[in-house]
Design a protein around this motif. Structure first.
Motif, PDB file in Angstrom:
ATOM      1  N   GLU A   2       0.829  -1.200   0.000  1.00 59.03           N
ATOM      2  CA  GLU A   2       0.000   0.000   0.000  1.00 59.03           C
ATOM      3  C   GLU A   2       0.867   1.256   0.000  1.00 59.03           C
ATOM      4  O   GLU A   2       0.594   2.217  -0.725  1.00 59.03           O
ATOM      5  CB  GLU A   2      -0.919   0.009   1.220  1.00 59.03           C
ATOM      6  N   ALA A   3       1.940   1.241   0.764  1.00 62.43           N
ATOM      7  CA  ALA A   3       2.841   2.396   0.814  1.00 62.43           C
ATOM      8  C   ALA A   3       3.588   2.558  -0.505  1.00 62.43           C
ATOM      9  O   ALA A   3       3.824   3.679  -0.968  1.00 62.43           O
ATOM     10  CB  ALA A   3       3.825   2.236   1.967  1.00 62.43           C
ATOM     11  N   MET A   4       3.950   1.443  -1.152  1.00 57.47           N
ATOM     12  CA  MET A   4       4.698   1.516  -2.408  1.00 57.47           C
ATOM     13  C   MET A   4       3.817   1.914  -3.579  1.00 57.47           C
ATOM     14  O   MET A   4       4.290   2.480  -4.568  1.00 57.47           O
ATOM     15  CB  MET A   4       5.385   0.173  -2.692  1.00 57.47           C
ATOM     16  N   ASP A   5       2.526   1.636  -3.486  1.00 58.24           N
ATOM     17  CA  ASP A   5       1.615   1.878  -4.606  1.00 58.24           C
ATOM     18  C   ASP A   5       1.568   3.351  -5.017  1.00 58.24           C
ATOM     19  O   ASP A   5       1.336   3.668  -6.187  1.00 58.24           O
ATOM     20  CB  ASP A   5       0.214   1.393  -4.245  1.00 58.24           C
ATOM     21  N   GLN A   6       1.824   4.247  -4.064  1.00 57.62           N
ATOM     22  CA  GLN A   6       1.762   5.678  -4.383  1.00 57.62           C
ATOM     23  C   GLN A   6       2.864   6.105  -5.355  1.00 57.62           C
ATOM     24  O   GLN A   6       2.757   7.147  -6.006  1.00 57.62           O
ATOM     25  CB  GLN A   6       1.882   6.503  -3.103  1.00 57.62           C
ATOM     26  N   PHE A   7       3.913   5.305  -5.489  1.00 58.87           N
ATOM     27  CA  PHE A   7       5.022   5.663  -6.369  1.00 58.87           C
ATOM     28  C   PHE A   7       4.847   5.134  -7.790  1.00 58.87           C
ATOM     29  O   PHE A   7       5.594   5.515  -8.697  1.00 58.87           O
ATOM     30  CB  PHE A   7       6.343   5.128  -5.795  1.00 58.87           C
TER      31      PHE A   7
END
Length: 484
Positions: free
Chosen positions: A392-397
């Protein structure tokens, strides 16, 4: 200083990377206080004729040329003919940007890659006359905007730049973005201020006084010298990659100040020694004052290429490389990968040159430095501050990021890992710090820094020295949006 234990360790490591990278030829040299204590040629300068590499083999040095350009500017400042803080338009009144004020852009901003000008699609148009058939499809031009107007002179370059629709990355002095165009225009300033061609000035005031016997912009000036490498390129054959020779050296009069010197490891170690000796050559010629050398290696602005790395004048500076200051620059173009480094505090210097683009010469260089100081050759001075991010945190990139000179940089989330695709290869992005990832490529760590508006929306990524702007409206991990 040399002993067989570190040499054996290093050479096994170097040969591993040279073999893995299918590099035809590499030369590596190390010097202390100007005295060469190690050199070796791996492979061939001419595979077909089985001609080996030596410390006097001529290779391209690519963007290491930028430091020569900055030396020339500093010499002209010492002579009172310009100041690095002068506005560019003082010497290039034709320089302008469409609907933008360029009056605040100074020579210093060009020398430090902080003019605010984003990557431009001008290099392909300028180098076009020297390309072989189908070389417009070279990985360096992947997805690049093709300009139809030729760029043969500095005046052509400024004219084309003035017509481009672009926005500054930020006010001058606030954003680092590697710019061949800025260095090309430094060449124009050197010509106008000195009254000589850029190439003639560098030859007369830098190359000859240092005693660089086999160094030139033009191979024909080497007067029949035969120890010159052939150039090799990597061809994608679908199921495998093949290294083949390619005879023509790319050239462009407009961008010579950004990356077109040819030299040898021996000559380049004479060049690094000048910096270590505070501007003096081994023969006693003063190239720069000690003050000018210090200004060149001042860490003016972070590069976002590697954590804790900065850019000076035509040189990269890592302020804490195992407790020392590391000054370096790389170079890469068709048939060329080059690396130069020196430690001002200790007088240690190294140069590695190869005849294949995108080859792991930086890994070879760092392997030598590590082995010399009794570290495992694959050691990295980078220590991650975070070890894990959720999907979820990586998806923003995730998204597509675009640069006019390198095309599209896709970033995808695959099997729980963030993946970056660059010049036809895919790389795992390892979390390092907030909005900062490390990519292991060609045996070396590089950083990828995401840039936000305030603390919210991600708008750009800093990678390979460039700023790539996030494409609006991409569909993240939709398979249909991924590059094939």
């Amino acid at each position: 200083m040399q002993n067989n234990e570190w040499v054996d360790s290093f050479e096994k490591y170097a040969q591993k990377w040279i073999t893995k990278g299918q590099v035809p030829g590499v030369c590596m040299g190390l010097a202390k206080d100007g005295q060469i204590f190690y050199s070796n040629g791996f492979g061939f300068r001419d595979v077909e004729r089985q001609l080996g590499v030596t410390i006097d083999t001529v290779f391209g040095i690519g963007s290491i040329t930028k430091s020569f350009t900055c030396v020339a500017v500093m010499q002209l400042q010492e002579a009172g003919k310009l100041s690095v803080h002068d506005p560019v338009v003082k010497y290039l009144p034709e320089f302008r940007l469409k609907n933008l004020d360029v009056g605040q852009i100074t020579i210093h901003h060009f020398m430090t890659n902080t003019s605010g000008i984003p990557p431009l699609p001008t290099f392909l148009a300028s180098v076009m006359p020297s390309l072989e058939e189908n070389e417009v499809n070279h990985p360096f031009f992947q997805n690049q905007t093709v300009l139809t107007e030729p760029i043969d002179t500095y005046e052509d370059l400024m004219s084309v730049i003035s017509t481009l629709d672009l926005e500054l990355l930020g006010p001058p002095g606030t954003e680092f973005s590697y710019s061949n165009d800025g260095f090309a225009l430094l060449g124009a300033i050197i010509e106008r201020v000195s009254g000589k061609s850029y190439e003639a000035y560098v030859k007369e005031h830098i190359i000859h006084p240092i005693g660089m016997e086999h160094t030139s912009f033009f191979l024909e000036e080497l007067n029949g010298y035969e120890n010159i490498t052939k150039l090799y390129i990597m061809r994608d054959r679908g199921d495998h990659k093949e290294v083949v020779s390619s005879s023509n050296w790319w050239d462009t009069p407009v961008f010579r100040a950004a990356g077109f010197i040819k030299s040898t490891v021996r000559d380049m170690l004479r060049y690094t020694d000048m910096f270590c000796k505070g501007g003096l050559t081994a023969g006693g010629n003063r190239i720069l004052t000690t003050e000018s050398v210090q200004r060149m290696i001042t860490p003016y602005f972070p590069t976002n290429l590697v954590p804790d790395q900065f850019y000076g004048y035509g040189l990269f500076i890592t302020t804490d490389y195992y407790g020392k200051t590391l000054v370096e620059h790389s170079g890469g173009i068709k048939g060329v990968t080059a690396q130069m480094c020196f430690f001002p505090e200790t007088g240690l210097a190294g140069v590695a040159l190869s005849n294949l683009e995108l080859s792991p010469v930086l890994a070879v260089m760092l392997g030598a430095l590590n082995s010399l100081e009794n570290r495992p050759p694959e050691s990295s001075h980078l220590v991650s501050k975070i070890d894990f991010l959720t999907e979820e945190a990586m998806d923003q990139f995730v998204g597509d990021y675009h640069s006019s000179d390198f095309g599209t940089l896709p970033i995808r989330l695959e099997n729980g890992q963030l993946m970056l695709s660059f010049l036809g290869e895919n790389y795992v992005m390892r979390p390092f710090a907030e909005d900062l990832f490390v990519v292991r490529a060609f045996g070396t760590d590089f950083s990828a820094q995401f840039i936000r508006v305030g603390k919210n929306e991600i708008v750009r990524i800093a990678f390979a020295g460039r700023r790539f702007t996030k494409t609006v409206g991409e569909t993240k991990n939709d398979p249909a949006s991924q590059r094939k």
